[in-house]
Design a protein around this motif. Structure first.
Motif, PDB file in Angstrom:
ATOM      1  N   LEU A 182      45.787  36.507  42.183  1.00  7.96           N
ATOM      2  CA  LEU A 182      45.613  38.053  42.259  1.00  7.96           C
ATOM      3  C   LEU A 182      47.271  38.689  42.040  1.00  7.96           C
ATOM      4  CD1 LEU A 182      42.975  38.559  44.687  1.00  7.96           C
ATOM      5  CD2 LEU A 182      42.618  38.800  42.248  1.00  7.96           C
TER       6      LEU A 182
ATOM      7  N   ARG B  97      48.460  40.939  38.889  1.00  3.62           N
ATOM      8  CA  ARG B  97      48.736  42.277  39.199  1.00  3.62           C
ATOM      9  C   ARG B  97      50.398  42.693  38.590  1.00  3.62           C
ATOM     10  NH1 ARG B  97      45.732  42.146  44.903  1.00  3.62           N
ATOM     11  NH2 ARG B  97      43.597  42.910  44.225  1.00  3.62           N
TER      12      ARG B  97
ATOM     13  N   LEU C  94      44.025  46.440  34.997  1.00  2.36           N
ATOM     14  CA  LEU C  94      43.139  45.583  35.501  1.00  2.36           C
ATOM     15  C   LEU C  94      41.903  46.207  35.809  1.00  2.36           C
ATOM     16  CD1 LEU C  94      45.397  43.072  37.540  1.00  2.36           C
ATOM     17  CD2 LEU C  94      44.875  43.008  35.237  1.00  2.36           C
ATOM     18  N   THR C  95      40.759  45.390  35.631  1.00  3.87           N
ATOM     19  CA  THR C  95      39.347  45.797  36.370  1.00  3.87           C
ATOM     20  C   THR C  95      39.215  44.661  36.947  1.00  3.87           C
ATOM     21  OG1 THR C  95      38.900  47.117  34.380  1.00  3.87           O
ATOM     22  CG2 THR C  95      37.036  46.456  35.574  1.00  3.87           C
ATOM     23  N   GLU C  96      38.678  45.103  38.365  1.00  2.00           N
ATOM     24  CA  GLU C  96      38.062  43.945  39.109  1.00  2.00           C
ATOM     25  C   GLU C  96      36.496  44.132  39.603  1.00  2.00           C
ATOM     26  OE1 GLU C  96      40.407  43.883  42.601  1.00  2.00           O
ATOM     27  OE2 GLU C  96      42.415  44.007  41.553  1.00  2.00           O
TER      28      GLU C  96
ATOM     29  N   TYR D  52      40.565  37.442  31.494  1.00  5.91           N
ATOM     30  CA  TYR D  52      40.007  37.433  32.597  1.00  5.91           C
ATOM     31  C   TYR D  52      40.024  36.249  33.262  1.00  5.91           C
ATOM     32  CZ  TYR D  52      35.938  34.567  30.934  1.00  5.91           C
ATOM     33  OH  TYR D  52      35.316  33.464  30.564  1.00  5.91           O
TER      34      TYR D  52
ATOM     35  N   VAL E   8      38.737  39.490  37.452  1.00  4.24           N
ATOM     36  CA  VAL E   8      39.633  40.425  37.087  1.00  4.24           C
ATOM     37  C   VAL E   8      40.068  40.388  35.632  1.00  4.24           C
ATOM     38  CG1 VAL E   8      41.922  41.122  37.812  1.00  4.24           C
ATOM     39  CG2 VAL E   8      40.548  39.902  39.322  1.00  4.24           C
ATOM     40  N   SER E   9      39.814  41.659  34.821  1.00  5.24           N
ATOM     41  CA  SER E   9      39.911  41.518  33.398  1.00  5.24           C
ATOM     42  C   SER E   9      40.980  42.444  33.240  1.00  5.24           C
ATOM     43  CB  SER E   9      38.457  41.936  32.883  1.00  5.24           C
ATOM     44  OG  SER E   9      37.626  40.985  33.111  1.00  5.24           O
TER      45      SER E   9
END
Length: 204
Positions: A177, A181, A187-189, A166, A198-199
Motif C-alpha cells: 500500500l 501511494r 488510486l481507487t481502493e 491493480y 487498489v487500482s
C-alpha cells in the motif's frame, strides 16, 4: 497449487474475455528490457537508490532464477508469504515456477551487489489491465525496495500500453500500500470480502 498449470488473477474481477487468453492472461507476450548494464547472464541491470541511501539493482528474472527466488522465500516469514500468496507459506514455492516462466507476464527482482534477491515484483496480464504483486524479504521491508520494484513494473505496464494496473492485497499490507501511494498515481481502493483491490489508471 491447484490443477491449473497457469496462474490466475489473485481475485477474479468482472472483465470481458478476449481471444488468445488463457484463464484471463494472454500467453506469449514479452516485456521491455531494463536499459542499463548487464549481469553475467546477460540480464539488464538498472540501479536504484533507496530512501536511506542504500543501492539495489533491478533486473528481469525468469525460469533460470528459480533457485534464487526459492532462497528469497526462505528469508521471508510465514506471515509475509501468506500476505503475498493465496495459499499461504505452504503453497508459496509452488507458484514460483509459473510466475517466472514469462508466458503470462514478466517478473523483476531487486538484488544486492552480490546478486542476492531482496524482493520480487510480478506484472501479470489481465485483459487490458495488468496486476502487480510484490514480495520483499523481511529484513528489507519498509526501506524502499517495494517502491523501486513497483516503479519498474508500472513503467513496463505503460510500455505495454496497459489501461491500468491493480493490486489485490489485505488492508494491513503496509509494504504494498505504501509503495502504491508513493507512485503519485490517483488510486481507487475497493474492499472485496477480506481483500482490498487498489487500482490506478495509466496514460492520458
Amino acid at each position: 497449487m491447484d490443477k491449473w498449470d497457469t496462474p490466475r488473477p489473485t481475485l477474479r474481477l468482472p472483465r470481458p474475455a478476449l481471444a488468445g487468453r488463457v484463464d484471463g492472461y494472454r500467453s506469449g507476450r514479452g516485456c521491455a528490457t531494463p536499459d542499463a548494464g548487464t549481469t553475467r547472464h546477460g540480464a539488464a541491470l538498472t540501479e536504484a537508490e533507496l530512501a536511506g541511501g542504500e543501492r539495489v539493482w533491478l533486473r528481469r528474472v525468469g525460469a533460470d532464477d528459480l533457485p534464487g527466488a526459492l532462497d528469497l522465500h526462505r528469508r521471508c516469514s510465514p506471515a509475509t508469504l501468506a500476505q503475498r500468496y493465496p495459499g499461504g507459506a505452504g503453497e508459496a514455492d509452488g507458484y514460483l515456477r509459473h510466475l517466472l516462466d514469462g508466458r503470462h507476464g514478466c517478473s523483476v527482482a531487486a538484488q544486492s551487489a552480490d546478486g542476492e534477491l531482496l524482493g520480487l515484483g510480478h506484472l501479470l496480464w489481465d485483459d487490458g489491465e495488468s496486476e502487480v504483486a510484490l514480495l520483499v524479504a523481511d529484513a528489507w521491508q519498509r526501506r524502499g525496495v517495494g517502491g523501486a520494484l513497483l516503479g519498474k513494473l508500472v513503467s513496463l505496464a505503460v510500455a505495454r500500453r496497459s489501461a491500468g494496473v491493480y493490486a489485490v492485497t489485505r488492508p494491513g499490507d503496509a509494504e504494498l500500500l505504501g509503495a502504491l501511494r508513493a507512485t503519485g498515481l490517483p488510486l481507487t481502493e475497493e474492499p472485496e470480502a477480506d481483500a482490498l483491490v487498489v487500482s490506478a489508471r495509466l496514460g492520458g
